[in-house]
Motif scaffolding. Structure first.
Motif, PDB file in Angstrom:
ATOM      1  N   ASP A  21       0.802  -1.220   0.000  1.00 50.23           N
ATOM      2  CA  ASP A  21       0.000   0.000   0.000  1.00 50.23           C
ATOM      3  C   ASP A  21       0.840   1.277   0.000  1.00 50.23           C
ATOM      4  O   ASP A  21       0.286   2.379   0.023  1.00 50.23           O
ATOM      5  CB  ASP A  21      -0.942   0.010   1.206  1.00 50.23           C
ATOM      6  N   VAL A  22       2.150   1.140  -0.033  1.00 50.52           N
ATOM      7  CA  VAL A  22       3.043   2.303   0.016  1.00 50.52           C
ATOM      8  C   VAL A  22       3.364   2.784  -1.390  1.00 50.52           C
ATOM      9  O   VAL A  22       3.654   1.988  -2.281  1.00 50.52           O
ATOM     10  CB  VAL A  22       4.349   1.941   0.763  1.00 50.52           C
ATOM     11  N   ASP A  23       3.310   4.094  -1.575  1.00 48.16           N
ATOM     12  CA  ASP A  23       3.740   4.713  -2.828  1.00 48.16           C
ATOM     13  C   ASP A  23       5.222   5.049  -2.688  1.00 48.16           C
ATOM     14  O   ASP A  23       5.579   5.971  -1.949  1.00 48.16           O
ATOM     15  CB  ASP A  23       2.928   5.974  -3.095  1.00 48.16           C
ATOM     16  N   PRO A  24       6.102   4.318  -3.365  1.00 48.24           N
ATOM     17  CA  PRO A  24       7.539   4.532  -3.180  1.00 48.24           C
ATOM     18  C   PRO A  24       8.027   5.906  -3.639  1.00 48.24           C
ATOM     19  O   PRO A  24       9.109   6.333  -3.256  1.00 48.24           O
ATOM     20  CB  PRO A  24       8.187   3.415  -3.988  1.00 48.24           C
ATOM     21  N   GLU A  31      13.036   6.806   6.107  1.00 53.37           N
ATOM     22  CA  GLU A  31      12.018   5.772   6.211  1.00 53.37           C
ATOM     23  C   GLU A  31      12.421   4.542   5.391  1.00 53.37           C
ATOM     24  O   GLU A  31      12.347   3.409   5.872  1.00 53.37           O
ATOM     25  CB  GLU A  31      10.714   6.352   5.663  1.00 53.37           C
ATOM     26  N   LEU A  32      12.848   4.771   4.166  1.00 56.86           N
ATOM     27  CA  LEU A  32      13.264   3.684   3.287  1.00 56.86           C
ATOM     28  C   LEU A  32      14.411   2.899   3.905  1.00 56.86           C
ATOM     29  O   LEU A  32      14.396   1.660   3.931  1.00 56.86           O
ATOM     30  CB  LEU A  32      13.661   4.240   1.917  1.00 56.86           C
ATOM     31  N   ARG A  33      15.392   3.590   4.418  1.00 56.89           N
ATOM     32  CA  ARG A  33      16.550   2.934   5.041  1.00 56.89           C
ATOM     33  C   ARG A  33      16.088   2.038   6.189  1.00 56.89           C
ATOM     34  O   ARG A  33      16.520   0.884   6.302  1.00 56.89           O
ATOM     35  CB  ARG A  33      17.539   3.986   5.548  1.00 56.89           C
ATOM     36  N   GLN A  34      15.215   2.546   7.045  1.00 56.36           N
ATOM     37  CA  GLN A  34      14.735   1.771   8.183  1.00 56.36           C
ATOM     38  C   GLN A  34      13.972   0.533   7.721  1.00 56.36           C
ATOM     39  O   GLN A  34      14.139  -0.553   8.282  1.00 56.36           O
ATOM     40  CB  GLN A  34      13.850   2.635   9.091  1.00 56.36           C
ATOM     41  N   TRP A  35      13.147   0.674   6.705  1.00 52.35           N
ATOM     42  CA  TRP A  35      12.380  -0.462   6.200  1.00 52.35           C
ATOM     43  C   TRP A  35      13.289  -1.532   5.611  1.00 52.35           C
ATOM     44  O   TRP A  35      13.023  -2.714   5.752  1.00 52.35           O
ATOM     45  CB  TRP A  35      11.347  -0.006   5.182  1.00 52.35           C
ATOM     46  N   VAL A  36      14.353  -1.112   4.943  1.00 50.06           N
ATOM     47  CA  VAL A  36      15.313  -2.088   4.408  1.00 50.06           C
ATOM     48  C   VAL A  36      15.971  -2.833   5.563  1.00 50.06           C
ATOM     49  O   VAL A  36      16.079  -4.064   5.540  1.00 50.06           O
ATOM     50  CB  VAL A  36      16.372  -1.400   3.521  1.00 50.06           C
ATOM     51  N   LEU A  37      16.383  -2.112   6.579  1.00 47.42           N
ATOM     52  CA  LEU A  37      17.030  -2.750   7.724  1.00 47.42           C
ATOM     53  C   LEU A  37      16.106  -3.745   8.423  1.00 47.42           C
ATOM     54  O   LEU A  37      16.576  -4.724   9.008  1.00 47.42           O
ATOM     55  CB  LEU A  37      17.494  -1.685   8.726  1.00 47.42           C
ATOM     56  N   ILE A  57      17.432   1.844  -4.824  1.00 43.58           N
ATOM     57  CA  ILE A  57      16.386   0.983  -4.268  1.00 43.58           C
ATOM     58  C   ILE A  57      15.012   1.594  -4.533  1.00 43.58           C
ATOM     59  O   ILE A  57      14.089   0.900  -4.970  1.00 43.58           O
ATOM     60  CB  ILE A  57      16.598   0.761  -2.757  1.00 43.58           C
ATOM     61  N   GLN A  58      14.890   2.894  -4.306  1.00 44.80           N
ATOM     62  CA  GLN A  58      13.613   3.563  -4.538  1.00 44.80           C
ATOM     63  C   GLN A  58      13.194   3.443  -6.001  1.00 44.80           C
ATOM     64  O   GLN A  58      12.041   3.138  -6.302  1.00 44.80           O
ATOM     65  CB  GLN A  58      13.691   5.028  -4.127  1.00 44.80           C
ATOM     66  N   GLN A  59      14.106   3.665  -6.923  1.00 40.30           N
ATOM     67  CA  GLN A  59      13.776   3.570  -8.344  1.00 40.30           C
ATOM     68  C   GLN A  59      13.394   2.146  -8.738  1.00 40.30           C
ATOM     69  O   GLN A  59      12.446   1.932  -9.493  1.00 40.30           O
ATOM     70  CB  GLN A  59      14.940   4.057  -9.213  1.00 40.30           C
ATOM     71  N   ALA A  60      14.112   1.173  -8.202  1.00 39.74           N
ATOM     72  CA  ALA A  60      13.776  -0.220  -8.503  1.00 39.74           C
ATOM     73  C   ALA A  60      12.403  -0.569  -7.934  1.00 39.74           C
ATOM     74  O   ALA A  60      11.635  -1.304  -8.576  1.00 39.74           O
ATOM     75  CB  ALA A  60      14.847  -1.151  -7.916  1.00 39.74           C
ATOM     76  N   TRP A  61      12.068  -0.035  -6.783  1.00 40.88           N
ATOM     77  CA  TRP A  61      10.747  -0.270  -6.195  1.00 40.88           C
ATOM     78  C   TRP A  61       9.668   0.378  -7.035  1.00 40.88           C
ATOM     79  O   TRP A  61       8.628  -0.220  -7.305  1.00 40.88           O
ATOM     80  CB  TRP A  61      10.730   0.266  -4.762  1.00 40.88           C
ATOM     81  N   ILE A  62       9.912   1.578  -7.502  1.00 42.02           N
ATOM     82  CA  ILE A  62       8.956   2.257  -8.395  1.00 42.02           C
ATOM     83  C   ILE A  62       8.737   1.416  -9.656  1.00 42.02           C
ATOM     84  O   ILE A  62       7.595   1.191 -10.064  1.00 42.02           O
ATOM     85  CB  ILE A  62       9.456   3.669  -8.758  1.00 42.02           C
TER      86      ILE A  62
END
Length: 66
Positions: A21-24, A31-37, A57-62
């Protein structure tokens, strides 16, 4: 699976599955760093992360979410 910061595509897939449900495009890097960890199987040094890695990572998620 053991994930490292260089596993950009695999991390993006895991994030897409874990947070559908997250829009990357709207994420802060902190936030992204914490979620990866927090990903199961992630086992790299948190200090080895930088803005360039988080952007990748953000671009690959998009791309994965499309």
């Amino acid at each position: 699976m053991e994930l490292k910061w260089i596993d950009v595509q695999e991390i993006a897939i895991e994030l897409c599955d874990a947070r559908p449900d997250v829009d990357p495009t709207q994420l802060r890097f902190t936030e992204l760093r914490q979620w990866v960890l927090e990903l199961d199987g992630f086992s790299d040094d948190p200090d080895h992360c930088n803005e360039k890695i988080l952007e990748a990572i953000q671009q690959a998620w998009i791309d994965e979410a499309e």
